[in-house]
Design an enzyme around this catalytic site. Structure first.
Site, PDB file in Angstrom:
ATOM      1  N   SER A  24     -37.893 -46.535 -10.467  1.00 30.16           N
ATOM      2  CA  SER A  24     -37.305 -45.230 -10.782  1.00 30.16           C
ATOM      3  C   SER A  24     -37.210 -45.002 -12.282  1.00 30.16           C
ATOM      4  O   SER A  24     -36.643 -44.002 -12.726  1.00 30.16           O
ATOM      5  CB  SER A  24     -35.912 -45.113 -10.154  1.00 30.16           C
ATOM      6  OG  SER A  24     -35.060 -46.139 -10.649  1.00 30.16           O
ATOM      7  N   ASN A 111     -25.140 -50.876  -7.576  1.00 30.10           N
ATOM      8  CA  ASN A 111     -24.665 -49.777  -6.720  1.00 30.10           C
ATOM      9  C   ASN A 111     -23.557 -48.976  -7.387  1.00 30.10           C
ATOM     10  O   ASN A 111     -23.592 -47.737  -7.419  1.00 30.10           O
ATOM     11  CB  ASN A 111     -24.169 -50.334  -5.379  1.00 30.10           C
ATOM     12  CG  ASN A 111     -25.293 -50.938  -4.552  1.00 30.10           C
ATOM     13  OD1 ASN A 111     -26.454 -50.907  -4.951  1.00 30.10           O
ATOM     14  ND2 ASN A 111     -24.940 -51.497  -3.403  1.00 30.10           N
ATOM     15  N   THR A 156     -29.151   2.106  -2.989  1.00 31.16           N
ATOM     16  CA  THR A 156     -28.989   1.292  -1.785  1.00 31.16           C
ATOM     17  C   THR A 156     -30.326   1.369  -1.056  1.00 31.16           C
ATOM     18  O   THR A 156     -31.003   2.416  -1.091  1.00 31.16           O
ATOM     19  CB  THR A 156     -27.867   1.807  -0.868  1.00 31.16           C
ATOM     20  OG1 THR A 156     -28.207   3.113  -0.384  1.00 31.16           O
ATOM     21  CG2 THR A 156     -26.530   1.872  -1.597  1.00 31.16           C
ATOM     22  N   HIS A 157     -30.728   0.284  -0.432  1.00 33.87           N
ATOM     23  CA  HIS A 157     -32.040   0.212   0.234  1.00 33.87           C
ATOM     24  C   HIS A 157     -33.190   0.495  -0.740  1.00 33.87           C
ATOM     25  O   HIS A 157     -34.272   0.921  -0.325  1.00 33.87           O
ATOM     26  CB  HIS A 157     -32.128   1.182   1.417  1.00 33.87           C
ATOM     27  CG  HIS A 157     -31.023   1.039   2.406  1.00 33.87           C
ATOM     28  ND1 HIS A 157     -31.033   0.121   3.434  1.00 33.87           N
ATOM     29  CD2 HIS A 157     -29.831   1.692   2.509  1.00 33.87           C
ATOM     30  CE1 HIS A 157     -29.923   0.215   4.138  1.00 33.87           C
ATOM     31  NE2 HIS A 157     -29.170   1.154   3.592  1.00 33.87           N
ATOM     32  N   SER A 278     -52.280  -9.857 -20.343  1.00 34.30           N
ATOM     33  CA  SER A 278     -53.297 -10.193 -19.359  1.00 34.30           C
ATOM     34  C   SER A 278     -54.565 -10.643 -20.066  1.00 34.30           C
ATOM     35  O   SER A 278     -54.909 -10.130 -21.131  1.00 34.30           O
ATOM     36  CB  SER A 278     -53.599  -8.963 -18.484  1.00 34.30           C
ATOM     37  OG  SER A 278     -54.807  -9.133 -17.769  1.00 34.30           O
ATOM     38  N   LYS A 284     -51.763  -4.545 -20.514  1.00 33.48           N
ATOM     39  CA  LYS A 284     -50.661  -5.104 -19.741  1.00 33.48           C
ATOM     40  C   LYS A 284     -49.576  -5.720 -20.613  1.00 33.48           C
ATOM     41  O   LYS A 284     -49.826  -6.360 -21.622  1.00 33.48           O
ATOM     42  CB  LYS A 284     -51.175  -6.177 -18.771  1.00 33.48           C
ATOM     43  CG  LYS A 284     -52.057  -5.662 -17.645  1.00 33.48           C
ATOM     44  CD  LYS A 284     -51.310  -4.761 -16.692  1.00 33.48           C
ATOM     45  CE  LYS A 284     -50.253  -5.489 -15.904  1.00 33.48           C
ATOM     46  NZ  LYS A 284     -50.784  -6.558 -15.041  1.00 33.48           N
ATOM     47  N   ASN A 286     -46.414  -7.943 -19.209  1.00 37.17           N
ATOM     48  CA  ASN A 286     -45.844  -8.448 -17.967  1.00 37.17           C
ATOM     49  C   ASN A 286     -44.481  -9.111 -18.197  1.00 37.17           C
ATOM     50  O   ASN A 286     -44.316  -9.859 -19.165  1.00 37.17           O
ATOM     51  CB  ASN A 286     -46.785  -9.484 -17.344  1.00 37.17           C
ATOM     52  CG  ASN A 286     -48.145  -8.894 -17.030  1.00 37.17           C
ATOM     53  OD1 ASN A 286     -48.256  -7.752 -16.628  1.00 37.17           O
ATOM     54  ND2 ASN A 286     -49.190  -9.686 -17.215  1.00 37.17           N
ATOM     55  N   GLU A 291     -40.015 -13.084 -13.985  1.00 34.55           N
ATOM     56  CA  GLU A 291     -40.703 -13.515 -12.766  1.00 34.55           C
ATOM     57  C   GLU A 291     -40.587 -15.027 -12.572  1.00 34.55           C
ATOM     58  O   GLU A 291     -40.430 -15.507 -11.442  1.00 34.55           O
ATOM     59  CB  GLU A 291     -42.166 -13.089 -12.814  1.00 34.55           C
ATOM     60  CG  GLU A 291     -42.356 -11.584 -12.703  1.00 34.55           C
ATOM     61  CD  GLU A 291     -43.794 -11.138 -12.891  1.00 34.55           C
ATOM     62  OE1 GLU A 291     -44.053  -9.933 -12.776  1.00 34.55           O
ATOM     63  OE2 GLU A 291     -44.663 -11.994 -13.158  1.00 34.55           O
ATOM     64  N   TYR A 318     -24.801 -48.447   0.360  1.00 32.72           N
ATOM     65  CA  TYR A 318     -25.945 -47.985  -0.425  1.00 32.72           C
ATOM     66  C   TYR A 318     -27.228 -48.230   0.362  1.00 32.72           C
ATOM     67  O   TYR A 318     -27.375 -49.235   1.050  1.00 32.72           O
ATOM     68  CB  TYR A 318     -26.025 -48.709  -1.774  1.00 32.72           C
ATOM     69  CG  TYR A 318     -27.165 -48.191  -2.628  1.00 32.72           C
ATOM     70  CD1 TYR A 318     -27.019 -47.037  -3.398  1.00 32.72           C
ATOM     71  CD2 TYR A 318     -28.400 -48.828  -2.631  1.00 32.72           C
ATOM     72  CE1 TYR A 318     -28.064 -46.542  -4.158  1.00 32.72           C
ATOM     73  CE2 TYR A 318     -29.462 -48.334  -3.386  1.00 32.72           C
ATOM     74  CZ  TYR A 318     -29.294 -47.203  -4.146  1.00 32.72           C
ATOM     75  OH  TYR A 318     -30.323 -46.704  -4.892  1.00 32.72           O
ATOM     76  N   GLN A 323     -32.009 -43.398  -4.114  1.00 22.87           N
ATOM     77  CA  GLN A 323     -32.758 -43.258  -5.360  1.00 22.87           C
ATOM     78  C   GLN A 323     -33.312 -41.848  -5.503  1.00 22.87           C
ATOM     79  O   GLN A 323     -33.583 -41.380  -6.611  1.00 22.87           O
ATOM     80  CB  GLN A 323     -33.892 -44.284  -5.395  1.00 22.87           C
ATOM     81  CG  GLN A 323     -34.710 -44.289  -6.679  1.00 22.87           C
ATOM     82  CD  GLN A 323     -35.635 -45.497  -6.737  1.00 22.87           C
ATOM     83  OE1 GLN A 323     -35.186 -46.623  -6.831  1.00 22.87           O
ATOM     84  NE2 GLN A 323     -36.932 -45.242  -6.655  1.00 22.87           N
ATOM     85  N   LYS A 326     -31.873 -38.423  -7.823  1.00 24.72           N
ATOM     86  CA  LYS A 326     -31.919 -38.198  -9.271  1.00 24.72           C
ATOM     87  C   LYS A 326     -32.916 -37.137  -9.697  1.00 24.72           C
ATOM     88  O   LYS A 326     -32.570 -36.199 -10.431  1.00 24.72           O
ATOM     89  CB  LYS A 326     -32.209 -39.508  -9.993  1.00 24.72           C
ATOM     90  CG  LYS A 326     -31.110 -40.538  -9.804  1.00 24.72           C
ATOM     91  CD  LYS A 326     -31.489 -41.882 -10.356  1.00 24.72           C
ATOM     92  CE  LYS A 326     -30.472 -42.917  -9.931  1.00 24.72           C
ATOM     93  NZ  LYS A 326     -30.435 -43.106  -8.448  1.00 24.72           N
TER      94      LYS A 326
END
Length: 457
Positions: A24, A111, A156-157, A278, A284, A286, A291, A318, A323, A326
């Site tokens: 690890s 541990n 709304t919507h 772009s 463009k 963006n 995003e 344990y 492991q 993390k």
């Protein structure tokens, strides 16, 4: 015989590819500071309890500090064969000061060592996240103060609903983040516990003082049960949940920014610093940062689900599965902190197109509810008023008009109670101003809301 720290009962050593799978160190090297901090506290306590001599503890502590700096300076080669940051540091310590370095692990296990490291790391990072949220909230308040009188369409919507204050809209996210901040703050009560001294699972026969190491490490409390101390990963699940929910809130805000900055809306203009172009379309611009934040919710939520599934069938105490606690947490913390910083800069540098917003709320039917309320004031039941306004909206659509353009005689044909003052009553800024109820979008109510928000900050 295996040369591992645990290799006494093994006759063969693992092949390199098995070591690589088991190791690890590639990610738990992030815990170097926490591991050194925990070891220094442990060595200090061992000396105070007479388990180590003061000279032994001083030698260990001094060299641990040197090793810590050397690791940060890339002067210590971290080895896969040593599995993790704990054994890498211990190995380096023994190489440098000899057998006395091997006494550091007296009365503890990996541990409780790794559990201590993770508690220290999570506590530190949750406090950092709380500070980052507060900084972003301040940016929201600054933006809101500039736009209390800026009127925009409320939705709304994703359909035009009623005119609202731009400040009122963005302040919604202040309160979402305030709840997020509160959840992180509350979680600190469960994060801020010391597992050190629980050893592998059952405590130790050495006369250690767990309360001393708790105090040395600045923990607010201590695990009462040694099994629980090394088994508990609830605080990681809770932190991942809080991160995921905060990211969901950022994603919702990002979606608004993406829509507002579109050619169709033109409500805001993003700074070039938080936009991209772009490779094929020269025109463009963006909203890629927004995003990306929206997209990163998938990974933080994935880490939460992964942790829940890792824990769901684990017996005490344990297990090596743990492991897996993390990488997901490290990445989720990094993702949220980065997203908050990006959003703070994106919002602070964003231009609100007030003229465009003013035009927009005069070219829609978001003032239709105002007309219904006007009729109610004239004594017409709301349901009847609703039907009358519906017919007037239909007439307006058929004649390519908005309610502010409808001739008075057309109004009065549907409801003789309507008078000349209707054209003032239907103005978007007047509609907003009338909403004075607590927490509403009226300018006075929004100013009060901002004042309350400043008190929270």
């Amino acid at each position: 015989m295996s040369k591992k720290a645990w290799g006494g009962r093994f006759e063969e050593k693992p092949e390199d590819w098995v070591d690589a799978f088991n190791a690890s160190i590639h990610f738990d090297k992030n815990l170097v500071d926490e591991d050194i901090q925990g070891s220094i506290a442990h060595a200090t306590m061992l000396a105070n309890q007479g388990i180590l001599t003061q000279d032994e503890a001083s030698t260990i502590i001094a060299e641990l500090k040197v090793i810590q700096q050397d690791i940060h300076d890339n002067k210590v080669p971290l080895q896969e064969s040593l599995e993790d940051i704990h054994l890498n540091i211990e190995h380096e310590l023994i190489q440098r000061i000899g057998a006395v370095g091997g006494k550091l692990h007296t009365g503890r296990s990996r541990n409780d060592q790794v559990a201590t490291d993770m508690h220290l790391y999570t506590k530190k990072e949750v406090q950092n996240i709380i500070e980052s949220i507060a900084a972003f909230q301040q940016t929201i308040v600054n933006l809101a103060e500039q736009h209390v009188d800026t009127i925009m369409p409320g939705y709304t919507h994703l359909q035009r609903a009623q005119p609202i204050s731009f400040a009122h809209h963005v302040m919604t996210y202040f309160w979402m983040l305030e709840r997020d901040k509160s959840r992180f703050t509350d979680a600190l009560k469960r994060i801020d516990l010391s597992p050190l001294g629980a050893a592998a699972l059952s405590g130790t026969t050495y006369p250690i003082d767990r309360h001393e190491t708790q105090q040395l490490l600045g923990f607010g409390g201590i695990y009462e049960n040694s099994l629980d101390a090394v088994s508990d990963r609830d605080y990681i699940v809770e932190t991942l949940h809080n991160i995921s929910l905060t990211m969901v809130h950022l994603s919702r805000f990002a979606e608004e920014i993406i829509f507002w900055s579109s050619e169709e809306a033109k409500f805001v203009t993003l700074s070039d610093a938080f936009s991209t172009g772009s490779s094929i379309m020269p025109q463009k611009k963006n909203p890629d940062m927004a995003e990306l934040i929206r997209g990163k919710v998938g990974r933080t939520t994935g880490h939460l689900m992964s942790m829940l599934m890792t824990l769901k069938g684990l017996p005490l105490a344990y297990n090596k599965d743990m492991q897996e606690d993390k990488e997901g947490l490290f990445d989720a913390v990094h993702t949220l902190k980065g997203s908050l910083k990006i959003f703070e800069g994106m919002l602070a540098s964003m231009t609100v197109n007030t003229d465009r917003l003013a035009t927009t709320v005069r070219q829609d039917f978001s003032n239709a509810t105002e007309l219904a309320d006007y009729l109610v004031m004239k004594g017409i039941p709301f349901r009847d008023a609703h039907e009358i306004v519906g017919k007037l909206v239909l007439w307006s659509i058929q004649h390519d008009m908005y309610l502010l353009d409808v001739p008075l005689d057309v109004y009065q044909a549907q409801a003789p109670e309507i008078e000349e003052d209707i054209y003032t009553y239907l103005q978007p800024d007047e509609a907003v101003k009338r909403r004075k109820s607590y927490g509403a979008t009226g300018q006075d109510a929004v100013k009060h809301q901002i004042d309350v928000a400043k008190q929270y900050l």
